[in-house]
Design a protein around this motif. Structure first.
Motif, PDB file in Angstrom:
ATOM      1  N   LYS A  35     -20.587  -1.067 -15.255  1.00  7.86           N
ATOM      2  CA  LYS A  35     -19.763  -0.273 -16.164  1.00  7.86           C
ATOM      3  C   LYS A  35     -18.284  -0.628 -15.975  1.00  7.86           C
ATOM      4  CE  LYS A  35     -23.333   1.694 -17.785  1.00  7.86           C
ATOM      5  NZ  LYS A  35     -23.811   1.251 -19.111  1.00  7.86           N
ATOM      6  N   GLN A  36     -17.643  -0.933 -17.084  1.00  7.36           N
ATOM      7  CA  GLN A  36     -16.253  -1.375 -17.057  1.00  7.36           C
ATOM      8  C   GLN A  36     -15.343  -0.321 -16.429  1.00  7.36           C
ATOM      9  OE1 GLN A  36     -14.771  -3.216 -20.664  1.00  7.36           O
ATOM     10  NE2 GLN A  36     -12.806  -2.190 -20.465  1.00  7.36           N
ATOM     11  N   VAL A  37     -14.315  -0.805 -15.721  1.00  3.52           N
ATOM     12  CA  VAL A  37     -13.333   0.064 -15.085  1.00  3.52           C
ATOM     13  C   VAL A  37     -11.988  -0.133 -15.768  1.00  3.52           C
ATOM     14  CG1 VAL A  37     -12.212   0.717 -12.921  1.00  3.52           C
ATOM     15  CG2 VAL A  37     -14.546  -0.169 -12.898  1.00  3.52           C
ATOM     16  N   ASP A  38     -11.322   0.966 -16.103  1.00  3.09           N
ATOM     17  CA  ASP A  38      -9.983   0.916 -16.689  1.00  3.09           C
ATOM     18  C   ASP A  38      -8.999   1.538 -15.710  1.00  3.09           C
ATOM     19  OD1 ASP A  38     -10.954  -0.248 -18.994  1.00  3.09           O
ATOM     20  OD2 ASP A  38     -11.203   1.657 -20.037  1.00  3.09           O
ATOM     21  N   SER A  39      -7.845   0.892 -15.554  1.00  2.00           N
ATOM     22  CA  SER A  39      -6.802   1.409 -14.676  1.00  2.00           C
ATOM     23  C   SER A  39      -5.865   2.311 -15.469  1.00  2.00           C
ATOM     24  CB  SER A  39      -6.022   0.247 -14.051  1.00  2.00           C
ATOM     25  OG  SER A  39      -5.002   0.730 -13.202  1.00  2.00           O
ATOM     26  N   ASN A 249     -27.310  -4.973 -20.031  1.00  2.00           N
ATOM     27  CA  ASN A 249     -26.235  -5.884 -19.659  1.00  2.00           C
ATOM     28  C   ASN A 249     -24.952  -5.099 -19.361  1.00  2.00           C
ATOM     29  OD1 ASN A 249     -25.117  -8.337 -19.103  1.00  2.00           O
ATOM     30  ND2 ASN A 249     -25.231  -9.147 -21.176  1.00  2.00           N
ATOM     31  N   SER A 250     -23.984  -5.768 -18.773  1.00  2.00           N
ATOM     32  CA  SER A 250     -22.681  -5.171 -18.526  1.00  2.00           C
ATOM     33  C   SER A 250     -22.042  -4.740 -19.841  1.00  2.00           C
ATOM     34  CB  SER A 250     -21.786  -6.188 -17.811  1.00  2.00           C
ATOM     35  OG  SER A 250     -20.445  -5.790 -17.846  1.00  2.00           O
ATOM     36  N   ASN A 251     -21.278  -3.640 -19.810  1.00  2.00           N
ATOM     37  CA  ASN A 251     -20.601  -3.168 -21.025  1.00  2.00           C
ATOM     38  C   ASN A 251     -19.141  -3.628 -21.088  1.00  2.00           C
ATOM     39  OD1 ASN A 251     -19.332  -1.555 -19.132  1.00  2.00           O
ATOM     40  ND2 ASN A 251     -19.623   0.362 -20.236  1.00  2.00           N
ATOM     41  N   VAL A 252     -18.789  -4.644 -20.300  1.00  2.00           N
ATOM     42  CA  VAL A 252     -17.409  -5.135 -20.259  1.00  2.00           C
ATOM     43  C   VAL A 252     -17.063  -5.816 -21.584  1.00  2.00           C
ATOM     44  CG1 VAL A 252     -15.829  -6.749 -19.154  1.00  2.00           C
ATOM     45  CG2 VAL A 252     -17.395  -5.396 -17.763  1.00  2.00           C
ATOM     46  N   ASP A 253     -15.925  -5.432 -22.148  1.00  2.00           N
ATOM     47  CA  ASP A 253     -15.384  -6.083 -23.335  1.00  2.00           C
ATOM     48  C   ASP A 253     -14.544  -7.268 -22.854  1.00  2.00           C
ATOM     49  OD1 ASP A 253     -13.938  -6.895 -25.563  1.00  2.00           O
ATOM     50  OD2 ASP A 253     -13.692  -4.865 -26.344  1.00  2.00           O
ATOM     51  N   ALA A 254     -15.118  -8.478 -22.940  1.00  2.00           N
ATOM     52  CA  ALA A 254     -14.468  -9.658 -22.374  1.00  2.00           C
ATOM     53  C   ALA A 254     -13.106  -9.916 -23.002  1.00  2.00           C
ATOM     54  CB  ALA A 254     -15.371 -10.878 -22.537  1.00  2.00           C
ATOM     55  N   THR A 255     -13.008  -9.725 -24.304  1.00  2.00           N
ATOM     56  CA  THR A 255     -11.732  -9.981 -24.986  1.00  2.00           C
ATOM     57  C   THR A 255     -10.650  -9.025 -24.515  1.00  2.00           C
ATOM     58  OG1 THR A 255     -12.903 -10.791 -26.947  1.00  2.00           O
ATOM     59  CG2 THR A 255     -10.599 -10.145 -27.227  1.00  2.00           C
ATOM     60  N   GLN A 256     -10.996  -7.736 -24.445  1.00  2.00           N
ATOM     61  CA  GLN A 256     -10.002  -6.731 -24.073  1.00  2.00           C
ATOM     62  C   GLN A 256      -9.538  -6.904 -22.630  1.00  2.00           C
ATOM     63  OE1 GLN A 256      -8.488  -4.405 -26.110  1.00  2.00           O
ATOM     64  NE2 GLN A 256      -7.162  -4.242 -24.310  1.00  2.00           N
ATOM     65  N   VAL A 257     -10.468  -7.163 -21.714  1.00  2.00           N
ATOM     66  CA  VAL A 257     -10.059  -7.276 -20.309  1.00  2.00           C
ATOM     67  C   VAL A 257      -9.235  -8.548 -20.084  1.00  2.00           C
ATOM     68  CG1 VAL A 257     -11.978  -5.901 -19.446  1.00  2.00           C
ATOM     69  CG2 VAL A 257     -12.235  -8.384 -19.631  1.00  2.00           C
ATOM     70  N   THR A 258      -9.486  -9.585 -20.878  1.00  2.00           N
ATOM     71  CA  THR A 258      -8.662 -10.787 -20.770  1.00  2.00           C
ATOM     72  C   THR A 258      -7.235 -10.498 -21.230  1.00  2.00           C
ATOM     73  OG1 THR A 258     -10.590 -12.198 -21.149  1.00  2.00           O
ATOM     74  CG2 THR A 258      -8.424 -13.191 -21.478  1.00  2.00           C
TER      75      THR A 258
END
Length: 292
Positions: A35-39, A249-258
């Motif tokens: 699960k994606q982590v946001d700071s 699968n992971s829920n990470v948004d690759a575009t946003q985290v980049t």
């Protein structure tokens, strides 16, 4: 002048933590159930500046003293389900709702991040479901990684080696080989001889307040206060489905985290240049102005 140094240094620390969070998400793009982590960053308390002249104090205004990374927030949104074809792999497909307390019979409309903000500013998070596992100390943990295995004595184990629990809170055990592990859409184990539910169900915990969960690493979470998290086992009325032979699968948004990673790098660089400017100014003040 030194206050500006401290403010820029606080900004560098904050951006470093943002960058670390983004790289952690990128490193787990292909981690099952991650699960994606946001700071989340916040400003330090403002300082009220006043001018004193002839015994009279006049307010000048407020001065911001910097920013800090207050916490990391997990996003529990549903990840894509990937077919694995293995009988010991499971995934949860959930769409849990919360009834609107002000309008009976209607449900809260959660946004894309899984939260609802009332007109009064109160935040409600969408409930989430997790597989329930237990460590060697008897502590209940929660995971979306359904890559299970069956031990030599029939115990069902998670990817981290924890015991998978049934809906009664007991370790889940089988009496036959791994290929007898069959469940229906609600997680009920199927008796191979009759083709009917055996009366045992995989322990799926519904957590009404997932923001109370604490990340332990290795894809598992725990709750320091189970009452505050409002944890219970699922029932037939919950809108969830167990998919055998699938993994989430992971829920990470690759575009946003980049984008977040690059933004944090640029902001870090900008604060670094501010510190270099202050350092140069102090150097001139010490070495040049002093000579005059």
């Amino acid at each position: 002048m030194l206050r500006g140094l401290y403010t820029a240094a606080a900004g560098m620390v904050t951006q470093q933590r943002r960058h670390d969070t983004a790289t952690q998400n990128i490193a787990n793009l292909n981690t099952t159930g991650y699960k994606q982590v946001d700071s989340v960053s916040h400003a330090f308390p403002d300082v009220l500046i006043s001018a004193m002249s002839g015994g009279v104090t006049k307010p000048v205004g407020r001065l911001n003293t910097g920013v800090f990374a207050e916490q990391s927030v997990s996003q529990y949104l549903q990840g894509d389900l990937i077919e694995s074809g293995k009988s010991a792999d499971f995934a949860l497909s959930t769409d849990l709702q919360v009834e609107d307390p002000d309008n009976a019979g209607t449900y809260l409309a959660f946004d894309g991040s899984g939260k609802y903000i009332s007109p009064d500013g109160e935040v409600t998070y969408r409930p989430q479901a997790f597989f329930t596992v237990q460590d060697n100390e008897g502590n209940n943990l929660y995971t979306r990684n359904g890559s299970f295995s069956v031990g030599p004595t029939g115990e069902v184990l998670s990817a981290g080696g924890f015991s998978v629990l049934d809906s009664n809170g007991n370790p889940l055990r089988l009496t036959g080989p791994e290929d007898t592990l069959k469940v229906d859409g609600q997680g009920n184990l199927i008796n191979n001889a009759t083709g009917l539910p055996s009366g045992t169900r995989i322990g799926i915990s519904v957590i009404t307040r997932p923001q109370e969960l604490v990340r332990d690493g290795n894809g598992v979470f725990h709750a320091d206060d189970t009452e505050a998290a409002e944890i219970r086992y699922s029932n037939a009325t919950d809108n969830l489905q167990v998919r055998q032979g699938y993994l989430e699968n992971s829920n990470v948004d690759a575009t946003q985290v980049t984008v977040d990673m690059n933004a944090a790098y640029r902001a870090y660089e900008a604060n670094q240049k501010v510190i270099q400017f202050y350092d140069s100014s102090l150097q001139k003040a010490v070495n040049d102005v002093g000579r005059v």
